[in-house]
Design an enzyme around this catalytic site. Structure first.
Site, short mmCIF file in Angstrom:
data_model
loop_
_atom_site.label_atom_id
_atom_site.label_comp_id
_atom_site.label_asym_id
_atom_site.label_seq_id
_atom_site.Cartn_x
_atom_site.Cartn_y
_atom_site.Cartn_z
N HIS A 143 0.69 -1.28 -0.03
CA HIS A 143 0.07 0.05 0.01
C HIS A 143 0.78 1.19 -0.01
CE1 HIS A 143 -3.37 -3.01 1.29
NE2 HIS A 143 -2.41 -3.15 2.01
N SER A 264 15.00 21.58 -15.76
CA SER A 264 13.72 22.57 -16.16
C SER A 264 14.07 24.00 -17.02
CB SER A 264 12.93 22.88 -14.99
OG SER A 264 12.38 23.92 -14.93
N LYS A 270 16.25 21.60 -11.03
CA LYS A 270 15.35 20.36 -11.47
C LYS A 270 16.32 19.17 -12.11
CE LYS A 270 11.26 19.82 -11.27
NZ LYS A 270 10.09 20.30 -11.68
N GLU A 277 9.81 8.57 -16.98
CA GLU A 277 8.16 9.20 -17.39
C GLU A 277 7.66 8.67 -18.79
OE1 GLU A 277 7.58 13.13 -15.02
OE2 GLU A 277 9.64 13.09 -16.10
#
Ligand code: ARG
Length: 446
Positions: A143, A264, A270, A277
């Site tokens: 979980h 970024s 970043k 992804e």
């Protein structure tokens, strides 16, 4: 008219099959010769011209033209241009319907072999990263909550075995792809004295599709591959999701090498895990391709229907996405850095040794359910006191059960918990080493 041609064509994407189309045509010409449907010299001229055409396409000299619809028509037209009527004999006893199924099978056979190799490569990278970090301890989750401490190597080896089933599934599919439809002609077979077994042998197929109608009308072998591919992408997507989480500031367990991250445009700090992804994102496309072909096929009457031309874009797309994802993944794991300290530190105060504490009481004679009750109470109250298990004194332990003794302090050590799980497939170092040894044996064999 031009618009209709543009709508109907498949050459813009099926030219990718040219090498297989020529391979199949050469086998067909040899069979026609052997069965005396064309003469020896005609057969030889056809084969020679086909090889020249292959070179023309390979070197970019070949002219493609939308009005010729597909790769089969292009090659046949050029053959006739080159050797006239002899070339026009090649299409005896076959049809584009068996030809297109043949090309797809030859193509997929090669791609499956390649993809199987890429899976093995990725498995080797997993073995390496597991061995390099055999001792690293991390929280195991259910979980997405801390459950029990595990070895990092145990976690990553899980993906090894998922990929192993993927590999097996793919090779299993291969057996059904590796069957020759050639010679089925349009649907009903042919009145010429052909030898389908012979072309199958020439093309290294294990057998022939028995019914000529079946040979030209199904694309189940492609759908099966698309399903296998979907499972592979599902596994890669889950791994990606975990790597994305683990590389975030909140976890800080791993660091992906620079080439696998991007910055970024406005936030200089970043390091986005874009490769992970995109693999997670492209999984959607691969599932879509499976749905797309299943839907295309679902109400087609026997035998060939033009709808089936729509098998190509999903298949090609899935093959490309899968190969790209698998090969990048191996490189990404070869360069990933693990922060063992961070992983271990994340276990502090998480009470993930509670099961071990209950097991301790069981070893001292308490039934498990009772032990569970006692430890639940102990954990709840310790949390309330803003303490950790390590902070408790023996006296405090004893207020919950008289069975607690000095040895409880060893039991609640994370390392002890891991070392204790020696059961088959468990997280103890010896067990994980066994998994790694099995893994090495698997990749050594194929
Ligand atoms: N371009 C077609 C396809 O990809 C080739 C087979 C065409 N056969 C036919 N009878 N129109 O399916």
């Amino acid at each position: 008219m031009k618009k209709i041609e543009e709508f109907l064509e498949s050459i813009s994407f099926d030219k990718r099959l040219y090498k297989y189309d020529i391979q199949g045509s050469i086998a067909h010409a040899k069979m026609l010769t052997k069965c005396k449907i064309i003469t020896d010299s005609e057969g030889k001229r056809i084969v020679k011209a086909l090889k020249e055409i292959e070179k023309e396409i390979k070197t970019g000299k070949f002219k493609f033209n939308l009005s010729l619809e597909d790769i089969h028509t292009h090659i046949e037209k050029r053959l006739i241009e080159k050797i006239g009527d002899i070339g026009a004999k090649l299409h005896t006893a076959r049809s584009r319907n068996d030809q297109v199924s043949l090309d797809m099978r030859l193509f997929l056979r090669d791609e499956i072999k390649e993809i199987a190799k890429l899976i093995r490569n990725l498995q080797k990278s997993i073995l390496k990263v597991a061995e390099r970090n055999i001792d690293a301890i991390m929280p195991g989750y259910t979980h997405l909550q801390h459950a029990q401490p595990i070895l990092f190597s145990h976690w990553i080896m899980t993906y090894f075995f998922m990929l192993d089933r993927d590999w097996e599934r793919l090779l299993n599919t291969f057996d059904r792809v590796n069957v020759s439809p050639l010679g089925a002609a349009a649907l009903a077979g042919t009145s010429y004295p052909t030898d389908r077994e012979y072309t199958a042998r020439l093309l290294d197929f294990s057998k022939v599709v028995q019914s000529s109608m079946d040979a030209v009308s199904d694309r189940d072998f492609i759908i099966e591959f698309l399903a296998d591919a979907s499972l592979i992408m599902m596994h890669l997507s889950r791994l990606s999701e975990e790597l994305i989480l683990f590389s975030s500031k909140e976890f800080g367990f791993i660091e992906l090498a620079d080439p696998f991250t991007t910055g970024s445009s406005i936030m200089p700090q970043k390091r986005n895990p874009d490769v992970c992804e995109l693999i997670r994102g492209k999984t959607g496309r691969v599932y879509g391709n499976l749905m797309s072909l299943l839907t295309t096929m679902k109400s087609l009457p026997l035998a060939y229907n033009r709808d089936m031309q729509e098998d190509k874009i999903p298949l090609f797309g899935t093959v490309d996405t899968l190969k790209g994802s698998l090969s990048l993944y191996a490189k990404m794991l070869d360069t990933v850095k693990i922060d063992k300290k961070k992983m271990l530190a994340s276990l502090e105060g998480d009470f993930s040794m509670a099961t071990d504490l209950a097991d301790y009481l069981v070893r001292k004679g308490l039934p498990f359910r009772k032990a569970h009750q006692i430890v639940s109470k102990l954990v709840k109250e310790t949390i309330k006191k803003k303490k950790d298990l390590d902070d408790l004194t023996l006296k405090e332990f004893k207020t919950y059960s008289k069975l607690f003794g000095r040895d409880v302090f060893d039991t609640i050590k994370v390392k002890a918990g891991i070392a204790a799980r020696k059961s088959l497939g468990g997280t103890a170092k010896e067990s994980v080493k066994r998994l790694i040894a099995q893994g090495k044996e698997i990749v050594r064999k194929a």
